[in-house]
Write an enzyme that holds these catalytic residues in place. Sequence first.
Site: not given
Length: 694
Positions: A356, A613
């Site tokens: 990510c 994230h």
Amino acid sequence: MELNEGKQERYFIVVRRSKNGLSRGSIGCADAETAAGDLIGMVYGGGGSAKSSGTVKKQDTYPLTRHQAQLLLFVSPASRRLELMCNVQLFSAICALAQDDLVVVKHKKDFQPCLVKNLIQIGKKDKPGVLQMLGFELDLVDTQHDILSKTTVPLPFFSAADIVQVAPSHLNTRQPLRDSVDLGLKRKAVSRINSMPALNSRNAKKGSIILNTDVSSTIQSLSHSSLEVGSMAEVISLNGLTVFGVIRWIGVPEGKRNCWAGLELDNEVTTCSDGTFGTKRYFTCEGNKALFVPLTNCKPDSRFLFIPNEIPKPLEPLSVTLLEDLNEDVPPVAEQDVLSHLIGRMRGIQGHFNSCYLDTTLFSLFTSSVAFNRMFSTSEDSEEGISNILRRDIVNRLRRTGFVPAESVMKFRERLGCKSFATEEKDPEEFITLLLKQVLHIEPLLKIRSCGDLAQGAYTHQIIVEKNQVRAVPSVQQLLEMSFVSSDLKFEEIPSCLIVQMPRFGKKFKMFPKIIPSTELDITDILHCSPRECFLCGHPAEYECVQCLMDHKLQPGKIKQYCITCNTQVHIHSSRKEHTPQKLTVPDHLPEDAPVQRQQMQLFAVLCINTSHYVSFVKYGPNPRSWIFFDSMADRCGDDNSGYNVPVIRSCPEVGDFLSQSEEEMSTADVSQSSEMVRRLLCDSYMCLYQRTE
Ligand SMILES: [Zn+2]
Ligand SMILES: [Zn+2]
């Protein structure tokens, strides 16, 4: 030259701009092939009539069946034909469509479920050199009432490229449509096969047709089949508003007979609970966010438009061979096309295995900004070199097709030169520096002069401030100014791109609970040797005083520079007698009364982090509301081992609305009342990306 005469017609589409000027997406028919591998034949123009004949290199084409050629010929402009072909699964489903199959089309900017009625031939028949185009005749389906709307104005014929989804067919009678070749009429000559009897049985209700149960259940299953715990769903509430949330629980609650869903809503609704229904708890969430409704009231979140969940593997190698035109930079998707081209599931860059940090950074850097395109023109890489992989397989593909599969990202990751980048979680700033410096050999974006010394190069700027130096809810403008002033830094020149890292330590600790991402960054007062205005009177400034910075009588937090007169007057005051204002370096021969030109940079992306994230917000055009949100791992299909991540792009104009307010309003806004997008932008920002505007 020897010709291989072949009776069979061979259709093709041009995938690379050819030497003799055939543009990409042109469709033709070859009737011979030379020994050298050139196809001899003709290319069709508008209306399907032969436009030009000649030769084209076989390697610049891709073969088509007659049926595919006819469907694609009706698609315009020609570039959309290649886009459609890249979506291998969708295109093959469209080629196999049968009567009564359910499809979703884009019609008048809306997405509409429709039933396939007929396949229509358009163009003159029996005329040599004419290939008849194929379009679809469709009936609108009213999903609210399970009826077929019979519109008073007949729908236009749809091209294959208007179809954005094909529902799996559960219907009993599948009549292939392609045998329906028939007569040709005048200008828009059409031929059609008869509608099925079931659809002809008009109901008493004026203007509508009751769907047979098969069709109804297909629509139902289309709406509900993909819903499970963890799915994002929408529900029309009693007052008619649509609410969005994640399904946290599915089952039969106490006292009910059918299947219900418990959703955790994006926003609070006063009548909602924290996970209880009746007297029983089914899950736990924040108060006023748990909504319980019959499962049949839930629909998949329409903000993730119509890309079916059950796509097994999104792309096949076909598209790779189709789109490897290396010598062109595909421009970013135009502002007005973003909503139809980029929004939805399986859009953006597909995440895979701790990627990510990388997906989000690449998406932020390249989706809307061309600030980094110059990296490609300066690099002298081989065709399989890393900058060409980045340009062709990621940037060009993202802009052209709206989707980059995980395989391409992995191939790129493995070439980054450092093994840990292919497997481990990294920080975006590490990746940016590696990418720009060691891989693409680009000069530092920032040249920063520290304490009057020589300028040093950097790729990003980490904000360093004391908590008490700025407001409780600071803006990036304040943070950057304070960071520069307190460390005595100046930009040597105006950067083309400025990447600012927010003050946070590690992944967890953030110095400020909320930061306002200034949409415009004014760097006039932190530029070395640049004309500046006196803080008090507006005349050309010649002195700067760091000690005046936090003076509570002089707008604490603002940078202070003064003309000679004001500098003397301000420092006469007893509280400022000890100050040591510094003489500014200003350009020679400044005209006395020329207004100082403000140097501004524009925000084009914000990277955010939450629980390790990364996600990002991207501004995709000049309109203040043109904001999208990207998460490379928003959802997952299948299990941990054999499944894959579903990247999602959402439109979030509310972010633009929020950012259009004054700083005062933004800093005092109650984020618990704001949308989830606004909250994440304000609370989770990690890095803000600015570019120069001309
Ligand atoms: Zn002054
Ligand atoms: Zn001072």
